[in-house]
Design a protein around this motif. Structure first.
Motif, PDB file in Angstrom:
ATOM      1  N   ALA A   1      29.828  14.627  53.966  1.00  0.00           N
ATOM      2  CA  ALA A   1      31.167  14.649  54.567  1.00  0.00           C
ATOM      3  C   ALA A   1      31.741  16.063  54.593  1.00  0.00           C
ATOM      4  O   ALA A   1      32.363  16.480  55.580  1.00  0.00           O
ATOM      5  N   VAL A   2      31.517  16.814  53.497  1.00  0.00           N
ATOM      6  CA  VAL A   2      32.018  18.195  53.444  1.00  0.00           C
ATOM      7  C   VAL A   2      31.335  19.055  54.498  1.00  0.00           C
ATOM      8  O   VAL A   2      31.946  19.855  55.197  1.00  0.00           O
TER       9      VAL A   2
ATOM     10  N   SER B   1      32.790  20.811  61.942  1.00  0.00           N
ATOM     11  CA  SER B   1      33.778  20.529  62.987  1.00  0.00           C
ATOM     12  C   SER B   1      34.863  21.598  63.039  1.00  0.00           C
ATOM     13  O   SER B   1      35.371  21.951  64.109  1.00  0.00           O
ATOM     14  N   SER B   2      35.206  22.133  61.857  1.00  0.00           N
ATOM     15  CA  SER B   2      36.231  23.171  61.832  1.00  0.00           C
ATOM     16  C   SER B   2      35.718  24.480  62.423  1.00  0.00           C
ATOM     17  O   SER B   2      36.466  25.249  63.042  1.00  0.00           O
TER      18      SER B   2
END
Length: 302
Positions: A293-294, A300-301
């Motif tokens: 998830a991280v 995405s960022s």
């Protein structure tokens, strides 16, 4: 430059050893007496020592090292007590230390020599320091092994002494005298600790010593305080059977309480180590769950 420094250090060490060997030594009276006693001590095998499995090189090297220690006046009483307890000879122990250190000193140059043949070049200082470090580690490995074995043997010996005291108290309650009760109690068990006690009592009967003196000598030899305390107590109350029985019963109960406390402490330490291991596993599992998830959020960022 490094090769020149190493070669100079080797040559300097050789010159120093040559000069030290040429200087006559001044032997003191203690060293001369120790040198006279060295052949007698080396000829006497340690209890339980497996001399038949030792190689000729190991025996000769160990005998020479033991003779050198005797000439220098180095006695190593604690080390000899541990060796006597585990049933290993002093000569074999010294030979093992030296041979293991020599093996650790040689294995690193051989390994890096094979790497050099394969085409991988490394600085000379790395194999030198690794060889010295490995030689020191291998040299002290027998000390760690001997210490662990001696602690385990002494723990078993204390447990056997507690059972031996109960058996002696039962024999005293049956009307036997103190020497007969000690010998009868030692003949009941079949463990190695009771064998040592039985041999000590039998040798005391042959040599004319009292049984409590034999137990005290055995306690001094193997460094078990319970046997020394038992010898002192029996020497004080050896004439009164009732006092001896009460004293032995109290000592056996004290030994059992001490063993129970030690077992509880070991169980607590193991439970704490298991708790730490479980927490580490949970932390690793959480990292395993959170890591994708991280990475997705960071991707995405970006």
């Amino acid at each position: 430059m490094i090769a020149v420094v190493v070669a100079g250090a080797i040559v300097g060490a050789g010159v120093f050893l040559l000069v030290a060997a040429m200087i006559p030594r001044r032997l003191t009276l203690a060293r001369q007496l120790a040198a006279l006693d060295a052949p007698r001590l080396s000829a006497r095998p340690a209890p339980g020592a497996a001399d038949g499995r030792e190689g000729r090189l190991s025996r000769r090297l160990g005998s020479g090292l033991a003779r050198l220690c005797a000439e220098q006046g180095w006695e190593f009483p604690s080390l000899r007590a541990n060796l006597a307890l585990v049933g290993k000879s002093f000569e074999n122990y010294l030979a093992t230390k030296v041979l293991l250190g020599f093996f650790g000193l040689l294995i690193v140059p051989l390994f890096f020599g094979l790497l050099g043949v394969a085409g991988l070049r490394v600085p000379v200082v790395i194999p030198v320091w690794l060889a010295l470090a490995l030689a020191v580690i291998f040299f002290f490995l027998p000390d760690l092994e001997l210490k662990q074995k001696a602690e385990a043997y002494r723990r078993d010996f204390r447990h056997a002494v507690g059972a031996f005291l109960d058996l002696v108290a039962m024999n005293l309650a049956g009307g036997r005298g103190v020497p007969e009760a000690l010998m009868a109690a030692s003949e009941i068990g079949g463990g190695w600790a009771l064998w040592r006690i039985r041999d000590a009592l039998a040798n005391a009967r042959i040599s004319g010593h009292t049984p409590w003196q034999a137990l005290g000598s055995l306690g001094e030899e193997v460094r078990v305080d319970e046997l020394r305390d038992l010898s002192a107590a029996l020497s004080l109350v050896s004439e009164d059977g009732a006092k001896v029985r009460e004293s032995l019963t109290a000592r056996a109960a004290s030994l059992r309480r001490r063993e129970i406390a030690e077992l509880e402490g070991q169980a607590g330490e193991r439970s704490q180590s298991m708790l730490v291991a479980q927490m580490l596993m949970c932390a690793g599992f959480m990292v395993f769950l959170i890591f994708p998830a991280v990475i997705a959020l960071l991707g995405s960022s970006i």
